[in-house]
Design an enzyme around this catalytic site. Structure first.
Site, mmCIF file in Angstrom:
data_model
loop_
_atom_site.group_PDB
_atom_site.id
_atom_site.type_symbol
_atom_site.label_atom_id
_atom_site.label_comp_id
_atom_site.label_asym_id
_atom_site.label_seq_id
_atom_site.Cartn_x
_atom_site.Cartn_y
_atom_site.Cartn_z
ATOM 1 C CB SER A 185 -0.959 0.011 1.196
ATOM 2 O OG SER A 185 -2.022 -0.878 0.992
ATOM 3 C CE LYS A 236 -3.821 0.947 -0.939
ATOM 4 N NZ LYS A 236 -4.482 0.556 0.321
ATOM 5 C CE1 TYR A 289 -4.636 -1.277 -4.269
ATOM 6 C CE2 TYR A 289 -5.121 -3.618 -4.187
ATOM 7 C CZ TYR A 289 -4.821 -2.437 -3.545
ATOM 8 O OH TYR A 289 -4.701 -2.410 -2.181
ATOM 9 C CE1 TYR A 347 -4.086 1.007 4.516
ATOM 10 C CE2 TYR A 347 -2.503 -0.113 5.924
ATOM 11 C CZ TYR A 347 -2.950 0.230 4.664
ATOM 12 O OH TYR A 347 -2.259 -0.190 3.564
ATOM 13 C CB VAL A 378 0.049 -5.695 4.498
ATOM 14 C CG1 VAL A 378 -1.149 -4.949 5.035
ATOM 15 C CG2 VAL A 378 -0.117 -6.050 3.029
#
Length: 317
Positions: A76, A79, A201, A253, A271
């Site tokens: 992530s 992103k 993705y 998060y 992660v």
């Protein structure tokens, strides 16, 4: 840090090599604790007892400790790169399709999409990243190659790749991501086929980078949107400010509040066990340790960043 002391002067004279060595020693007992991201089979194979950390400064110096040169799956963290590209492609209209608020829910939660008509809460959770991926796919016929080129240029490393085995592992275990993307599509907030969005993705998450790569690659966000090496604009200063703000409030998060309380820096986790943080107008730092806490953030990595801001006084607060 003396409040009246110039940050650049402090960075110029600080012994980051000794600081990183001290941090590595202090967090040693945490390395190997936590759980690796076993729900992605390829990541379940990564040894939990790894730790690396790197610092890159705006005056061109780089410091490292431990496994800082070892590539890992950034997941992530990617992103932030895709958000940069989507903002350049669509500008402020991006915010009509994705919000800017913390989610308060798990990074792969479906719950809020139902209540909020398919508009993801922010671009740094999985649902938001799918919308960002869709924007990039609509803006260029070579989206995957463009992203890879962007990342290689930012990190100054042509050897960076997308790990096809990790991407395949993501796809094979990607039922929840497929559910998210289809749900968003049902609200007409994806223009491209779900399969294309998911393929892009999964490949962005499969980028393999080291702490050294990530520290260098994020320097444009510490430098008001400009490349540290060339001085060329990567993104406007205003957009760099916005991305940093989103990292602070949404980058870890549903632990973002706790992370801001402990560390006090804009940051993005993944992660795969990596976390990258930005000290505006000064430096970037990246840490990797695969063992995750219950929120999906690196256990030893978060502790290492906490110690870094405590020892150096380099925080935005």
């Amino acid at each position: 840090m003396n409040p009246e002391e110039n940050t650049a002067d402090l960075v110029a004279r600080f012994d980051f090599a000794a600081t990183l060595a001290r941090i590595a020693e202090e967090v040693r007992d945490l390395v190997g604790q936590g759980k690796v991201a076993a729900y992605i089979p390829r990541l379940a194979e990564v040894p939990a007892d790894r730790f690396g950390m790197a610092v890159a400064t705006l005056d061109g110096r780089v410091f490292e400790v431990g496994d800082a040169a070892t590539p890992f799956s950034i997941q992530s963290i990617s992103k932030v790169f895709t958000l940069t590209l989507a903002l350049e492609a669509l500008g402020g209209d991006l915010w009509k399709r994705v919000g800017r608020e913390p989610s308060g829910s798990a990074f792969n939660s479906l719950v809020q999409l139902e209540r909020e008509s398919g508009i993801p809460r922010n671009p740094l959770i999985n649902a938001g990243a799918h919308v960002v991926a869709d924007v990039i796919l609509s803006s260029t016929p070579t989206a995957q190659a463009d992203l890879l080129e962007f990342v290689r240029a930012r990190a100054d490393n042509r050897a960076i790749v997308m790990d096809e085995e990790v991407a395949a592992s993501e796809r094979d275990a990607g039922f929840r991501n497929a559910a998210l993307a289809n749900f968003i599509r049902s609200f007409r907030n994806l223009d491209n086929p779900v399969e294309r969005v998911l393929d892009f993705y999964f490949h962005q998450c499969a980028l393999q980078m080291s702490c050294l790569d990530l520290a260098r690659a994020f320097l444009y966000l510490a430098n008001r949107g400009r490349c540290q090496r060339s001085g060329q604009s990567v993104i406007s200063a205003e957009r760099a400010k916005r991305i940093n703000a989103l990292m602070l409030t949404c980058g870890t998060y549903d632990a973002a509040g706790e992370f801001a309380f402990r560390v006090g820096l804009p940051a993005k986790s993944g992660v795969g066990g990596g976390i990258v943080a930005v000290v505006p107008n000064a430096l970037t730092l990246a840490v990797w340790s695969p063992g995750l806490d219950e929120k999906g953030n690196s256990l030893a990595g978060a502790a290492a960043l906490d110690r870094f801001t405590a020892l150096t006084g380099l925080s935005i607060f």
